[in-house]
Design an enzyme around this catalytic site. Structure first.
Site, mmCIF file in Angstrom:
data_model
loop_
_atom_site.group_PDB
_atom_site.id
_atom_site.type_symbol
_atom_site.label_atom_id
_atom_site.label_comp_id
_atom_site.label_asym_id
_atom_site.label_seq_id
_atom_site.Cartn_x
_atom_site.Cartn_y
_atom_site.Cartn_z
ATOM 1 N N GLY A 14 0.841 -1.202 0.000
ATOM 2 C CA GLY A 14 0.000 0.000 0.000
ATOM 3 C C GLY A 14 0.872 1.246 0.000
ATOM 4 O O GLY A 14 1.813 1.335 0.790
ATOM 5 N N ARG A 24 13.347 10.156 -3.064
ATOM 6 C CA ARG A 24 14.216 11.302 -3.416
ATOM 7 C C ARG A 24 15.488 11.289 -2.558
ATOM 8 O O ARG A 24 16.603 11.504 -3.060
ATOM 9 C CB ARG A 24 13.423 12.587 -3.190
ATOM 10 C CG ARG A 24 14.210 13.879 -3.290
ATOM 11 C CD ARG A 24 13.251 15.033 -3.041
ATOM 12 N NE ARG A 24 13.885 16.345 -3.043
ATOM 13 C CZ ARG A 24 14.379 16.923 -1.951
ATOM 14 N NH1 ARG A 24 14.337 16.292 -0.796
ATOM 15 N NH2 ARG A 24 14.921 18.126 -2.036
ATOM 16 N N VAL A 27 17.856 8.464 -3.632
ATOM 17 C CA VAL A 27 18.524 8.767 -4.910
ATOM 18 C C VAL A 27 19.570 9.876 -4.717
ATOM 19 O O VAL A 27 20.736 9.728 -5.120
ATOM 20 C CB VAL A 27 17.478 9.181 -5.978
ATOM 21 C CG1 VAL A 27 18.154 9.728 -7.228
ATOM 22 C CG2 VAL A 27 16.596 7.976 -6.324
ATOM 23 N N ARG A 75 1.215 -5.378 -5.856
ATOM 24 C CA ARG A 75 1.272 -6.614 -5.085
ATOM 25 C C ARG A 75 1.760 -7.690 -6.052
ATOM 26 O O ARG A 75 1.421 -7.662 -7.226
ATOM 27 C CB ARG A 75 -0.118 -6.968 -4.549
ATOM 28 C CG ARG A 75 -0.381 -6.494 -3.113
ATOM 29 C CD ARG A 75 -0.634 -5.019 -3.018
ATOM 30 N NE ARG A 75 -0.745 -4.563 -1.636
ATOM 31 C CZ ARG A 75 -1.717 -3.761 -1.206
ATOM 32 N NH1 ARG A 75 -2.644 -3.344 -2.037
ATOM 33 N NH2 ARG A 75 -1.744 -3.377 0.038
ATOM 34 N N ASP A 106 4.437 -4.168 6.195
ATOM 35 C CA ASP A 106 4.829 -5.462 6.753
ATOM 36 C C ASP A 106 5.094 -6.531 5.683
ATOM 37 O O ASP A 106 6.095 -7.237 5.741
ATOM 38 C CB ASP A 106 3.715 -5.916 7.717
ATOM 39 C CG ASP A 106 4.057 -7.229 8.369
ATOM 40 O OD1 ASP A 106 5.054 -7.259 9.104
ATOM 41 O OD2 ASP A 106 3.353 -8.223 8.121
ATOM 42 N N SER A 108 5.878 -6.109 2.533
ATOM 43 C CA SER A 108 7.093 -5.734 1.792
ATOM 44 C C SER A 108 8.336 -6.063 2.605
ATOM 45 O O SER A 108 9.362 -6.484 2.063
ATOM 46 C CB SER A 108 7.060 -4.239 1.465
ATOM 47 O OG SER A 108 5.854 -3.927 0.806
ATOM 48 N N THR A 128 4.032 3.127 5.277
ATOM 49 C CA THR A 128 2.630 2.704 5.369
ATOM 50 C C THR A 128 1.893 3.699 6.257
ATOM 51 O O THR A 128 2.459 4.190 7.233
ATOM 52 C CB THR A 128 2.493 1.281 5.965
ATOM 53 O OG1 THR A 128 1.131 1.092 6.390
ATOM 54 C CG2 THR A 128 3.376 1.057 7.173
ATOM 55 N N ASP A 130 -0.439 2.879 8.167
ATOM 56 C CA ASP A 130 -1.014 2.175 9.318
ATOM 57 C C ASP A 130 -0.232 2.310 10.631
ATOM 58 O O ASP A 130 -0.762 2.019 11.694
ATOM 59 C CB ASP A 130 -1.154 0.679 8.997
ATOM 60 C CG ASP A 130 -2.327 0.412 8.071
ATOM 61 O OD1 ASP A 130 -3.091 1.347 7.802
ATOM 62 O OD2 ASP A 130 -2.476 -0.740 7.608
ATOM 63 N N ASP A 132 2.065 0.360 11.663
ATOM 64 C CA ASP A 132 2.062 -0.974 12.267
ATOM 65 C C ASP A 132 3.418 -1.663 12.189
ATOM 66 O O ASP A 132 3.503 -2.891 12.262
ATOM 67 C CB ASP A 132 0.980 -1.849 11.608
ATOM 68 C CG ASP A 132 1.194 -2.009 10.106
ATOM 69 O OD1 ASP A 132 2.032 -1.289 9.534
ATOM 70 O OD2 ASP A 132 0.515 -2.846 9.495
ATOM 71 N N ARG A 174 -5.934 -2.376 9.384
ATOM 72 C CA ARG A 174 -6.415 -3.758 9.433
ATOM 73 C C ARG A 174 -6.055 -4.444 10.749
ATOM 74 O O ARG A 174 -6.872 -5.113 11.351
ATOM 75 C CB ARG A 174 -5.788 -4.575 8.291
ATOM 76 C CG ARG A 174 -6.604 -4.557 7.034
ATOM 77 C CD ARG A 174 -5.843 -5.221 5.915
ATOM 78 N NE ARG A 174 -4.584 -4.525 5.623
ATOM 79 C CZ ARG A 174 -3.771 -4.839 4.640
ATOM 80 N NH1 ARG A 174 -4.047 -5.852 3.865
ATOM 81 N NH2 ARG A 174 -2.657 -4.154 4.419
HETATM 82 P P1 ADP Z 1 2.436 -4.007 2.615
HETATM 83 O O1 ADP Z 1 3.883 -3.982 2.324
HETATM 84 O O2 ADP Z 1 1.788 -2.667 2.496
HETATM 85 O O3 ADP Z 1 2.112 -4.718 3.932
HETATM 86 P P2 ADP Z 1 1.490 -6.392 1.169
HETATM 87 O O4 ADP Z 1 1.200 -7.168 2.406
HETATM 88 O O5 ADP Z 1 0.476 -6.436 0.082
HETATM 89 O O6 ADP Z 1 1.714 -4.833 1.451
HETATM 90 O O7 ADP Z 1 2.876 -6.906 0.610
HETATM 91 C C1 ADP Z 1 3.447 -6.345 -0.554
HETATM 92 C C2 ADP Z 1 4.157 -7.403 -1.354
HETATM 93 O O8 ADP Z 1 5.228 -7.930 -0.585
HETATM 94 C C3 ADP Z 1 3.323 -8.626 -1.706
HETATM 95 O O9 ADP Z 1 2.526 -8.421 -2.839
HETATM 96 C C4 ADP Z 1 4.391 -9.656 -1.987
HETATM 97 O O10 ADP Z 1 4.942 -9.502 -3.273
HETATM 98 C C5 ADP Z 1 5.457 -9.290 -0.947
HETATM 99 N N1 ADP Z 1 5.321 -10.169 0.221
HETATM 100 C C6 ADP Z 1 4.377 -10.121 1.174
HETATM 101 N N2 ADP Z 1 4.522 -11.116 2.076
HETATM 102 C C7 ADP Z 1 5.598 -11.846 1.661
HETATM 103 C C8 ADP Z 1 6.272 -13.015 2.143
HETATM 104 N N3 ADP Z 1 5.868 -13.669 3.250
HETATM 105 N N4 ADP Z 1 7.336 -13.451 1.449
HETATM 106 C C9 ADP Z 1 7.757 -12.816 0.337
HETATM 107 N N5 ADP Z 1 7.166 -11.720 -0.174
HETATM 108 C C10 ADP Z 1 6.103 -11.224 0.469
HETATM 109 O O1 F6P Z 2 -1.856 0.841 3.512
HETATM 110 C C1 F6P Z 2 -2.435 0.027 4.495
HETATM 111 C C2 F6P Z 2 -3.851 -0.173 4.166
HETATM 112 O O2 F6P Z 2 -4.291 1.101 3.918
HETATM 113 C C3 F6P Z 2 -4.774 -0.853 5.150
HETATM 114 O O3 F6P Z 2 -5.156 -0.083 6.240
HETATM 115 C C4 F6P Z 2 -5.921 -1.264 4.261
HETATM 116 O O4 F6P Z 2 -6.674 -2.305 4.760
HETATM 117 C C5 F6P Z 2 -5.222 -1.671 3.029
HETATM 118 O O5 F6P Z 2 -3.992 -0.941 2.988
HETATM 119 C C6 F6P Z 2 -5.997 -1.511 1.778
HETATM 120 O O6 F6P Z 2 -5.131 -1.467 0.692
HETATM 121 P P1 F6P Z 2 -5.553 -1.880 -0.786
HETATM 122 O O7 F6P Z 2 -6.910 -1.361 -1.023
HETATM 123 O O8 F6P Z 2 -4.489 -1.242 -1.621
HETATM 124 O O9 F6P Z 2 -5.494 -3.370 -0.809
#
Ligand code: ADP
Ligand code: F6P
Length: 322
Positions: A14, A24, A27, A75, A106, A108, A128, A130, A132, A174
């Site tokens: 997200g 920025r 880089v 994602r 988390d 990522s 993020t 959140d 979190d 979440r």
């Molecule tokens: P955020 O980073 O905002 O929590 P996501 O949970 O969607 O967002 O994770 C972003 C991307 O990170 C996922 O689409 C995936 O490619 C990668 N990722 C998430 N969990 C794992 C994992 N356990 N192992 C490897 N890659 C992961």
């Molecule tokens: O960026 C974190 C977050 O905003 C969460 O609070 C929310 O549930 C989620 O991402 C929604 O993201 P998306 O609509 O991109 O899956």
């Protein structure tokens, strides 16, 4: 002597306001120290698709004030597999990239942890809304998101007071109630519902009833999405109290717009710090700020630690919202 000569940066998961300031900083700091720097478009998906471009000073011009991420985000299911992760590490090596900065939440971080274990020098920045991510007081984007919620609640208060209604505001988060907590305290919400604190709908309703009986002209309830839908909370309340309730779901509005100076400063400090730490030979670390100081923590530790919820702040919000 720097431990890295060519680094790359990507944003993943997200998006959040201030990611651009962090990109920025990565880089420009890299270039300042004579390190070649690449931008990977669309997170891990872009890495696997080889969407990798060289960045120069001008490629990050005029972005510090912009929400979203110029590197875009995605994602990527393939990267969840061991094969995908190995392919990602191989592609980075193919480009001669010996250091990577991942800006995201988390999930990522989990991906970055895998790359680090495959021998890629990797640093994570908490990007993020959140808040979190453990081992940093704040994540990049949180401050802006809270400001957006507070601004919305200010507006809702006006109309709710005129009509003596209750406003149920569903906010993002979440697994973490920090947006609800900080925005709730800052906007004087009567009730704040977060995933970290169990609640009873009877208590919420009784509190509201009591407050209306004692002269309150409106009531604001902030609900973190991790608790459930605002609509369901409103239903639970109106079944118990004779009040006109209206639900507002703020949704992705919380993830856009101009980053606050706090998020820009945080993104800039962390981006620069990540580059300097890579140069020193660090790897597998998350960069954060605790009590104003830059800190580094193993990604492994960060992904296995749930960020502590600030109960003191929560109790304060409750005490002040009579
Ligand atoms: P955020 O980073 O905002 O929590 P996501 O949970 O969607 O967002 O994770 C972003 C991307 O990170 C996922 O689409 C995936 O490619 C990668 N990722 C998430 N969990 C794992 C994992 N356990 N192992 C490897 N890659 C992961
Ligand atoms: O960026 C974190 C977050 O905003 C969460 O609070 C929310 O549930 C989620 O991402 C929604 O993201 P998306 O609509 O991109 O899956």
């Amino acid at each position: 002597m720097s431990a890295v000569k060519k680094i790359a940066v990507l944003t993943s998961g997200g998006d959040s306001q201030g990611m651009n300031a962090a990109v920025r900083a990565v880089v420009r700091s890299a270039l300042y120290y004579g390190i070649e720097v690449f931008g990977i478009q669309r997170g891990y998906q872009g890495l696997l698709n080889r969407e990798i471009r060289s960045m120069d000073l001008r490629s990050v011009g005029d972005i510090i004030q912009r929400g979203g991420t110029i590197l875009q985000s995605a994602r990527c299911k393939e990267f969840m597999t061991a094969e995908g992760q190995q392919k990602g590490a191989d592609i980075l090596r193919e480009y001669g990239i010996d250091g990577l900065v991942v800006i995201g939440g988390d999930g990522s971080y989990q991906g970055a942890n895998k790359l680090s274990k495959l021998g890629i020098k990797t640093m994570c920045l908490p990007g993020t809304i959140d808040n979190d991510i453990a081992f940093t007081d704040f994540t990049i984007g949180f401050d802006t998101a809270v400001g957006i919620v507070v601004d919305a609640v200010n507006k809702l208060r006006d109309t709710m007071s005129s009509h003596e209604r209750s406003s149920i505001v569903e906010v993002m988060g979440r697994h973490c109630g920090d947006i609800a907590l900080y925005a709730g305290l800052a906007s004087g919400a009567e009730t704040i519902l977060v995933p970290e604190v169990p609640f009873s709908i009877d208590d919420v309703a009784n509190r509201m009833k009591d407050n209306f009986e004692h002269g309150k002209r409106h009531s604001i309830v902030i609900v973190a999405e991790g608790v459930g839908r605002g609509e369901d909370i409103a239903k639970g309340i109106t079944e118990r109290v004779d009040v006109d309730a209206r639900v507002t779901v703020l949704g992705h509005i919380q993830r856009g717009g101009c980053p606050t100076h706090n998020d820009r400063v945080l993104g800039s400090r962390l981006g620069d710090y990540a580059v300097r730490m890579l140069m020193e030979g660090q790897s597998g670390k998350s960069c954060g700020v605790i009590k104003g100081e830059l800190v580094m923590t193993d990604i492994d530790t960060v992904v296995n630690t749930k960020k502590a919820f600030d109960m003191e702040l929560y109790d304060l919000a409750l005490r002040l919202s009579k």
